[in-house]
Structures are given as C-alpha cells and as structure tokens.
Write an enzyme that holds these catalytic residues in place. Structure first.
Site, PDB file in Angstrom:
ATOM      1  N   GLY A 168       0.833  -1.104  -0.024  1.00  0.00           N
ATOM      2  CA  GLY A 168       0.010   0.032   0.018  1.00  0.00           C
ATOM      3  C   GLY A 168       0.927   1.357  -0.020  1.00  0.00           C
ATOM      4  O   GLY A 168       2.098   1.242  -0.014  1.00  0.00           O
ATOM      5  N   ALA A 200      -8.625   0.730   5.991  1.00  0.00           N
ATOM      6  CA  ALA A 200      -7.512   0.546   5.173  1.00  0.00           C
ATOM      7  C   ALA A 200      -6.992  -0.743   5.820  1.00  0.00           C
ATOM      8  O   ALA A 200      -6.930  -1.137   6.883  1.00  0.00           O
ATOM      9  CB  ALA A 200      -6.583   1.626   5.362  1.00  0.00           C
ATOM     10  N   ILE A 201      -6.568  -1.619   4.632  1.00  0.00           N
ATOM     11  CA  ILE A 201      -5.920  -2.915   5.018  1.00  0.00           C
ATOM     12  C   ILE A 201      -4.414  -3.041   4.325  1.00  0.00           C
ATOM     13  O   ILE A 201      -4.666  -2.461   3.025  1.00  0.00           O
ATOM     14  CB  ILE A 201      -6.776  -3.924   4.667  1.00  0.00           C
ATOM     15  CG1 ILE A 201      -8.104  -4.020   5.612  1.00  0.00           C
ATOM     16  CG2 ILE A 201      -5.916  -5.175   4.725  1.00  0.00           C
ATOM     17  CD1 ILE A 201      -8.955  -5.134   5.047  1.00  0.00           C
ATOM     18  N   GLY A 261      -1.772  -4.845   9.466  1.00  0.00           N
ATOM     19  CA  GLY A 261      -3.177  -5.310   9.523  1.00  0.00           C
ATOM     20  C   GLY A 261      -4.402  -4.342   8.729  1.00  0.00           C
ATOM     21  O   GLY A 261      -4.035  -3.831   7.875  1.00  0.00           O
ATOM     22  N   CYS A 304      -3.630   6.217   0.850  1.00  0.00           N
ATOM     23  CA  CYS A 304      -3.549   5.208  -0.114  1.00  0.00           C
ATOM     24  C   CYS A 304      -3.493   5.484  -1.288  1.00  0.00           C
ATOM     25  O   CYS A 304      -3.384   4.702  -2.425  1.00  0.00           O
ATOM     26  CB  CYS A 304      -5.038   4.492   0.152  1.00  0.00           C
ATOM     27  SG  CYS A 304      -5.244   3.819   1.942  1.00  0.00           S
TER      28      CYS A 304
END
Length: 223
Positions: free
Chosen positions: A70, A140-141, A153, A172
């Site tokens: 990300g 968000a991941i 995580g 992001c």
C-alpha cells in the site's frame, strides 16, 4: 487466540506497536501462539512499499517508511488498529488472506452498525459507496507475509477528527476517493466498543487461513 489489547494504555507510538509485532512474529515462527495486537496510536503517517512522492505533498508529521503493502496512510486518535500476527496454512494464499481480513471488517460494519460496507474490485480495504458521491474507504488494510506468518493489518476509522486526520497526504494514494469514518456516517461508538464488536468476527473470518486450524489449536473466541 491471544489478544494483546493496548487500548487501556491510551495512545501508543507506532514504533512501540511495530516492535511488538515483530517480536511476536519471531515467536510465531518458533511455534508460539497466534495473536491479535489491538491499539490506538499517536498521530503518525506511514508510507508503504507503493508510496509515491506525490502521495505526501505536505505531510505535517514525520513519515515512517514501512514494509507493508500500500501507500501512505495516517494513524491516530479515534482509529482502531488491529494487527493479526498469525501463521498461515501452506501453501500460503495471499489473496485469500487479504479477503479474509476484509470479510471480518465488512461483516462487522454491516451487522453491528448497519452500513453497506463492501469491497471494490482492484482496491484494497473496506468501502462505502453511494450514487452521486465519491467512493470512501472506511477501513484501510495493509498486510505482509514473511516466512509464512503475517505482519501489519487493518485500521478502522471510528471517530477521527476530520480537520487533522489524513491532512497533508493522499490517503492510500487514491486521488479519486475519500476517507470515511463511523462517526461521520452517524454511528456513535468508541474505539474500545468497536474492538469488542470486530474481534470475534475477525477471528471467525481468518480462522480458515490459519495453520493452527489444521493443527486443531485454534480457540475461536478471542480471550
């Protein structure tokens, strides 16, 4: 599954949580138990492996470069951060792992708070969409798998300050989407209450991906 809940300590520094997850990761690789690390962080900007300079046009805080997937994101007050540090079953299916984490969040947001959360094809995380509005990411991941065990995580926006959270960055790296938050959607809850709602569903969702499920060692309910 062991839960290390740092919420009772108030806001904790990103470096403290990162150091903890890496020590736990090493322990998992030695055969230690799967764990979930739960925290609420001091204001922090992190930049994942896919961050571009233009994603950080005017960052008001020092940027910590991290090894997750990300781009740039913010952590801080009002946001629930959960790091599963678990050993995955072989062969590791990274896409299935990401989907299992997303599914735990989606079911919680839908069932607990009545919001129509879902995935968007080609975009990580958990989203809200409405006709006539830009897509908005509520969770968000950013994940990593190293030697068959997981790091990093999810970050669920519970009650963040719209005037300071995510300021000076492109969250992001998405210029065509916005950030969402439970409180902005009319949901009144706390970070601790959100954790209580999320953790059992998250454990249930990720369970099929865990090596310990094959070993018969998983406790389905976080303690």
């Amino acid at each position: 599954m062991d839960v290390i809940n740092l919420l009772g300590s108030g806001l904790v520094g990103y470096e403290e949580v990162d150091d903890l997850q890496r020590r736990l990761h090493a322990d998992v690789l030695r055969g230690g138990p799967d764990r979930l690390v739960v925290s609420q962080m001091t204001p922090t900007i992190t930049a994942g492996r896919h961050t571009r300079p233009e994603d950080l046009p005017d960052a008001p805080l020092p940027v910590i470069h991290v090894d997750r997937a990300g781009s740039a994101t913010w952590h801080g007050p009002g946001q629930l951060v959960v790091y599963p540090v678990v050993r995955l079953r072989e062969p590791v299916d990274l896409v299935a792992w990401i989907r299992s984490v997303e599914a735990g969040v989606i079911s919680t947001v839908r069932d607990e708070w009545g919001l129509d959360a879902h995935r968007i094809e080609g975009r990580a995380g958990v989203w809200l969409t409405d006709e006539g509005r830009r897509d908005r990411k509520i969770c968000a991941i950013g994940l990593k798998v190293a030697r068959g065990a997981t790091l990093h995580g999810l970050a669920l926006n519970v009650d963040i300050d719209p005037d300071s959270a995510f300021s000076g960055i492109i969250p992001c790296g998405l210029t065509d989407a916005d950030v969402a938050c439970l409180s902005w959607e009319g949901v009144s809850t706390t970070v601790s209450a959100a954790a209580d709602a999320l953790l059992p569903r998250l454990v249930e969702s990720i369970l099929p991906q865990l090596a310990s499920a094959d070993d018969g060692l998983v406790n389905r309910s976080p303690q």
